[in-house]
Design an enzyme around this catalytic site. Structure first.
Site, PDB file in Angstrom:
ATOM      1  N   SER A   1       0.835  -1.220   0.000  1.00 27.53           N
ATOM      2  CA  SER A   1       0.000   0.000   0.000  1.00 27.53           C
ATOM      3  C   SER A   1       0.863   1.261   0.000  1.00 27.53           C
ATOM      4  O   SER A   1       0.554   2.236  -0.705  1.00 27.53           O
ATOM      5  CB  SER A   1      -0.961   0.005   1.186  1.00 27.53           C
ATOM      6  OG  SER A   1      -0.297  -0.279   2.387  1.00 27.53           O
TER       7      SER A   1
ATOM      8  N   HIS B   1      -2.201  -8.833   1.765  1.00 26.45           N
ATOM      9  CA  HIS B   1      -1.817  -7.587   2.457  1.00 26.45           C
ATOM     10  C   HIS B   1      -2.890  -7.286   3.516  1.00 26.45           C
ATOM     11  O   HIS B   1      -3.205  -8.161   4.332  1.00 26.45           O
ATOM     12  CB  HIS B   1      -1.644  -6.494   1.399  1.00 26.45           C
ATOM     13  CG  HIS B   1      -0.986  -5.228   1.864  1.00 26.45           C
ATOM     14  ND1 HIS B   1      -0.229  -5.136   3.001  1.00 26.45           N
ATOM     15  CD2 HIS B   1      -0.970  -3.974   1.314  1.00 26.45           C
ATOM     16  CE1 HIS B   1       0.215  -3.897   3.131  1.00 26.45           C
ATOM     17  NE2 HIS B   1      -0.222  -3.170   2.127  1.00 26.45           N
TER      18      HIS B   1
ATOM     19  N   HIS C   1       5.658 -13.051   6.818  1.00 32.72           N
ATOM     20  CA  HIS C   1       5.930 -11.659   6.461  1.00 32.72           C
ATOM     21  C   HIS C   1       7.093 -11.587   5.484  1.00 32.72           C
ATOM     22  O   HIS C   1       8.008 -12.417   5.538  1.00 32.72           O
ATOM     23  CB  HIS C   1       6.259 -10.813   7.700  1.00 32.72           C
ATOM     24  CG  HIS C   1       6.039  -9.359   7.465  1.00 32.72           C
ATOM     25  ND1 HIS C   1       7.004  -8.543   6.930  1.00 32.72           N
ATOM     26  CD2 HIS C   1       4.946  -8.576   7.639  1.00 32.72           C
ATOM     27  CE1 HIS C   1       6.514  -7.325   6.809  1.00 32.72           C
ATOM     28  NE2 HIS C   1       5.265  -7.312   7.221  1.00 32.72           N
TER      29      HIS C   1
ATOM     30  N   ARG D   1       3.533  -5.250  16.492  1.00 32.22           N
ATOM     31  CA  ARG D   1       2.154  -4.738  16.434  1.00 32.22           C
ATOM     32  C   ARG D   1       1.180  -5.831  16.895  1.00 32.22           C
ATOM     33  O   ARG D   1       0.133  -5.538  17.458  1.00 32.22           O
ATOM     34  CB  ARG D   1       1.814  -4.296  14.998  1.00 32.22           C
ATOM     35  CG  ARG D   1       2.715  -3.179  14.481  1.00 32.22           C
ATOM     36  CD  ARG D   1       2.483  -2.913  13.002  1.00 32.22           C
ATOM     37  NE  ARG D   1       2.778  -4.094  12.185  1.00 32.22           N
ATOM     38  CZ  ARG D   1       2.572  -4.165  10.871  1.00 32.22           C
ATOM     39  NH1 ARG D   1       2.084  -3.122  10.218  1.00 32.22           N
ATOM     40  NH2 ARG D   1       2.870  -5.257  10.198  1.00 32.22           N
TER      41      ARG D   1
ATOM     42  N   ASP E   1      -2.054  -8.670  11.476  1.00 32.47           N
ATOM     43  CA  ASP E   1      -3.433  -9.031  11.151  1.00 32.47           C
ATOM     44  C   ASP E   1      -3.976 -10.196  11.976  1.00 32.47           C
ATOM     45  O   ASP E   1      -5.187 -10.397  12.045  1.00 32.47           O
ATOM     46  CB  ASP E   1      -3.542  -9.373   9.658  1.00 32.47           C
ATOM     47  CG  ASP E   1      -3.247  -8.165   8.795  1.00 32.47           C
ATOM     48  OD1 ASP E   1      -3.640  -7.063   9.191  1.00 32.47           O
ATOM     49  OD2 ASP E   1      -2.606  -8.324   7.745  1.00 32.47           O
TER      50      ASP E   1
HETATM   51  N1  NMX Z   1       0.783 -19.779   5.231  1.00 37.49           N
HETATM   52  C1  NMX Z   1       1.149 -20.677   4.271  1.00 37.49           C
HETATM   53  N2  NMX Z   1       2.174 -20.474   3.432  1.00 37.49           N
HETATM   54  C2  NMX Z   1       2.868 -19.343   3.577  1.00 37.49           C
HETATM   55  C3  NMX Z   1       2.577 -18.389   4.565  1.00 37.49           C
HETATM   56  C4  NMX Z   1       1.477 -18.635   5.408  1.00 37.49           C
HETATM   57  N3  NMX Z   1       1.062 -17.761   6.319  1.00 37.49           N
HETATM   58  N4  NMX Z   1       3.450 -17.367   4.450  1.00 37.49           N
HETATM   59  C5  NMX Z   1       4.261 -17.671   3.430  1.00 37.49           C
HETATM   60  N5  NMX Z   1       3.909 -18.862   2.898  1.00 37.49           N
HETATM   61  C6  NMX Z   1       4.463 -19.509   1.708  1.00 37.49           C
HETATM   62  C7  NMX Z   1       4.307 -18.571   0.521  1.00 37.49           C
HETATM   63  O1  NMX Z   1       2.986 -18.648  -0.029  1.00 37.49           O
HETATM   64  C8  NMX Z   1       5.386 -19.091  -0.411  1.00 37.49           C
HETATM   65  O2  NMX Z   1       4.897 -20.251  -1.031  1.00 37.49           O
HETATM   66  P1  NMX Z   1       5.285 -20.604  -2.562  1.00 37.49           P
HETATM   67  O3  NMX Z   1       6.754 -20.837  -2.538  1.00 37.49           O
HETATM   68  O4  NMX Z   1       4.465 -21.802  -2.849  1.00 37.49           O
HETATM   69  O5  NMX Z   1       4.895 -19.410  -3.372  1.00 37.49           O
HETATM   70  C9  NMX Z   1       6.488 -19.478   0.567  1.00 37.49           C
HETATM   71  O6  NMX Z   1       5.846 -19.659   1.846  1.00 37.49           O
HETATM   72  C10 NMX Z   1       7.582 -18.422   0.722  1.00 37.49           C
HETATM   73  O7  NMX Z   1       6.976 -17.190   1.066  1.00 37.49           O
HETATM   74  P2  NMX Z   1       7.755 -16.146   1.985  1.00 37.49           P
HETATM   75  O8  NMX Z   1       8.985 -15.761   1.241  1.00 37.49           O
HETATM   76  O9  NMX Z   1       7.893 -16.663   3.364  1.00 37.49           O
HETATM   77  O10 NMX Z   1       6.707 -14.961   2.050  1.00 37.49           O
HETATM   78  P3  NMX Z   1       6.494 -13.733   1.063  1.00 37.49           P
HETATM   79  O11 NMX Z   1       7.471 -12.673   1.392  1.00 37.49           O
HETATM   80  O12 NMX Z   1       6.464 -14.196  -0.362  1.00 37.49           O
HETATM   81  O13 NMX Z   1       5.008 -13.276   1.417  1.00 37.49           O
HETATM   82  C11 NMX Z   1       3.222 -12.834   2.909  1.00 37.49           C
HETATM   83  C12 NMX Z   1       4.705 -12.607   2.626  1.00 37.49           C
HETATM   84  C13 NMX Z   1       2.839 -11.947   4.088  1.00 37.49           C
HETATM   85  C14 NMX Z   1       2.419 -12.394   1.689  1.00 37.49           C
HETATM   86  C15 NMX Z   1       2.980 -14.326   3.248  1.00 37.49           C
HETATM   87  O14 NMX Z   1       3.679 -14.663   4.416  1.00 37.49           O
HETATM   88  C16 NMX Z   1       1.511 -14.671   3.387  1.00 37.49           C
HETATM   89  O15 NMX Z   1       0.860 -14.965   2.377  1.00 37.49           O
HETATM   90  N6  NMX Z   1       0.957 -14.617   4.659  1.00 37.49           N
HETATM   91  C17 NMX Z   1      -0.441 -14.866   4.872  1.00 37.49           C
HETATM   92  C18 NMX Z   1      -1.257 -13.648   4.485  1.00 37.49           C
HETATM   93  C19 NMX Z   1      -1.036 -12.517   5.469  1.00 37.49           C
HETATM   94  O16 NMX Z   1      -1.072 -12.689   6.673  1.00 37.49           O
HETATM   95  N7  NMX Z   1      -0.817 -11.304   4.933  1.00 37.49           N
HETATM   96  C20 NMX Z   1      -0.718 -10.099   5.771  1.00 37.49           C
HETATM   97  C21 NMX Z   1       0.696  -9.516   5.865  1.00 37.49           C
HETATM   98  C22 NMX Z   1       0.685  -8.302   6.735  1.00 37.49           C
HETATM   99  N8  NMX Z   1      -0.111  -7.220   6.154  1.00 37.49           N
HETATM  100  O17 NMX Z   1      -0.948  -6.648   6.805  1.00 37.49           O
HETATM  101  O18 NMX Z   1       0.084  -6.869   4.963  1.00 37.49           O
HETATM  102  C1  MLT Z   2       2.205  -3.787   6.409  1.00 33.62           C
HETATM  103  O1  MLT Z   2       1.901  -3.275   7.502  1.00 33.62           O
HETATM  104  O2  MLT Z   2       2.230  -3.112   5.370  1.00 33.62           O
HETATM  105  C2  MLT Z   2       2.428  -5.254   6.331  1.00 33.62           C
HETATM  106  O3  MLT Z   2       2.995  -5.768   7.493  1.00 33.62           O
HETATM  107  C3  MLT Z   2       3.098  -5.721   5.078  1.00 33.62           C
HETATM  108  C4  MLT Z   2       4.520  -5.319   4.861  1.00 33.62           C
HETATM  109  O4  MLT Z   2       5.156  -4.621   5.639  1.00 33.62           O
HETATM  110  O5  MLT Z   2       5.038  -5.773   3.814  1.00 33.62           O
END
Ligand code: NMX
Ligand code: MLT
Length: 438
Positions: free
Chosen positions: A240, A270, A317, A326, A372
């Protein structure tokens, strides 16, 4: 000029020579090298953004203007008898880097009150939208439709001047931020409270008035203050903040930029993850038919979700490598105000089981919870059970950080963003050349 604007201008003048010197004298110094994985994998870890408003350390978590969350909550002035600071004082801190006195914070409170009224046409547009529109669509639309008010756009039309551009950007940012809580509360009550609205109470600060317009009793005013501050900023690379910055870099104004940023926030990876956590937990509760889950049952639900190819919302993350402070802050709030709440117990049980499962699953680089995982339970406890609204709350908070950032973008004359792309064949060639050299 208000005292805040005066102070901001002084800070901008002090800061500008640092950016100019870096660019003019050290522009060719290398920051880092980039790997194939980074080029394909979402630019993870590429250091190509600059902000002084917040910094995210993977192990320590966020610092706002150099201060940890507990330090911010302790240092900023608070309304009498309240536990959390004025959001307006936090805005002052993010913009200037200085902790305001109570008097300085109150001056911003008064300034926001003057700009608080939402134009009638915004209400008219919201009312004509389909009732089943997602609240984030309504929120982003409301921001965008106000673009005709932009002082920056008018300044640009008259003749753009790089040195003064921050001024109208600051004015737009302040106008928008003052109105967002009323817009959010209007959307909430339009969609979920029989279209019955509560007029603003001009004796109240931003957090207090938001709680009032939502129709939720104290301590929800403190929840709002805490929530908006915690969600404000997470350095510049999150989707964002980055989107807002990218749009603003084209010399689009704050209305276009923030609306774009909110569209990025609305994705389930996100900000929307906060709604997904509650939706997921409701699914668990439905399956259990009101019974308390055992840790074994919870583990099974987590595995079922992973095995169905979905992520565990609220965990993982892109930068953090430990429990999000947080999350911790909100957990502390829950322990104080709702220790026996059923959903809080579920959330806490998840904290006990998910990290080990994610480690065993072997994909997520960070098995720990993010912001979250803990935010929805607090909203639910105070009666805000319509979880598809939660990202709007995140959005009001996130606006504080990204609007402060784009004001500084203008102050420092940051360039239009335009990274370079390669074709897959070019990347393959880079790899072949590297192999030949090795
Ligand atoms: N549950 C299952 N698999 C996960 C999760 C999770 N919570 N987090 C990461 N992975 C997987 C991810 O999908 C990826 O799989 P693939 O290789 O098949 O594509 C693998 O682990 C490696 O990902 P990472 O490098 O650890 O994470 P990345 O930096 O790509 O993504 C998020 C970060 C936050 C998008 C990811 O951890 C996620 O999808 N979390 C769940 C959704 C979430 O809570 N999002 C909110 C983040 C905070 N916010 O407010 O924005
Ligand atoms: C945020 O607050 O924007 C989330 O934790 C995602 C991030 O920092 O990438």
């Amino acid at each position: 000029m208000t005292a805040l604007k005066d102070k901001l201008f002084q800070k901008i003048q002090e800061h500008r020579p640092r950016t100019t010197k870096l660019l003019k004298e050290h522009g060719d110094v290398k920051v880092q090298e980039i790997t194939v994985q980074q080029a394909i994998g979402g630019a993870r870890g590429i250091k190509s953004l600059v902000t002084d408003i917040s910094y995210l350390d993977p192990y320590e978590g966020i610092r706002f203007r150099g201060m940890t969350i507990p330090e911010v909550m302790e240092a900023l002035p608070k309304p009498d008898g309240k536990d959390y600071p004025y959001v307006e004082g936090f805005w002052y801190l993010l913009l200037t880097g200085d902790v305001p006195t109570k008097e300085e914070a109150l001056e911003v409170v008064e300034e926001f009150k003057k700009r608080r009224d939402v134009p009638q046409y915004v209400i008219d547009v919201l009312r004509t939208m389909p009732k089943d529109s997602h609240p984030m669509v309504m929120f982003s639309t409301a921001i965008l439709v106000m673009q005709k008010e932009s002082k920056f756009a008018k300044f640009y039309e008259k003749g753009f001047n790089k040195m003064d551009a921050w001024d109208s950007m600051y004015e737009d940012a302040t106008d928008i931020l003052s109105k967002l809580p009323s817009i959010a509360a209007y959307i909430y009550r339009l969609k979920y409270k029989d279209d019955k609205h509560i007029p603003a109470d001009n004796s109240l600060d931003m957090g207090g008035n938001f709680a009032h317009m939502m129709g939720i009793e104290p301590p929800y005013d403190d929840v709002a203050r805490m929530y908006f501050i915690l969600h404000s900023d997470h350095e510049s690379g999150n989707a964002s903040a980055h989107t807002t910055h990218l749009v603003a870099s084209t010399l689009s104004d704050a209305y276009y930029s923030l609306s774009g940023g909110m569209d990025a926030l609305a994705g389930p990876l996100h900000g929307l993850a906060n709604q997904e956590v509650l939706r997921w937990l409701q699914g668990v509760m439905d399956k259990l038919d009101g019974k308390e889950p055992t840790p074994e049952m919870m583990k099974q639900f987590v595995w079922d979700t992973l095995n169905s190819g979905q992520v565990i919302p609220g965990y993982g993350h892109a930068v953090l490598r430990k429990t999000d402070p947080r999350y911790q802050s909100q957990r502390d709030f829950c322990l104080k105000h709702l220790p026996n709440d059923k959903i809080f117990k579920y959330v806490d049980m998840l904290y006990q089981v998910v990290p080990d499962i994610l480690r065993e699953h072997g994909k997520a680089k960070n098995p720990w919870p993010n912001v979250d995982a803990q935010s929805g339970v607090i909203q639910w406890f105070y009666g805000l059970k319509e979880y598809d609204f939660y990202t709007v709350l995140f959005g009001v908070g996130r606006a504080i950080g990204v609007l402060a950032n784009i004001t500084w973008d203008r102050a420092l004359g940051y360039a239009i963003e335009r990274p370079k792309s390669l074709t897959t064949a070019m990347l393959e060639e880079v790899v072949e050349k590297a192999k030949a050299k090795a």
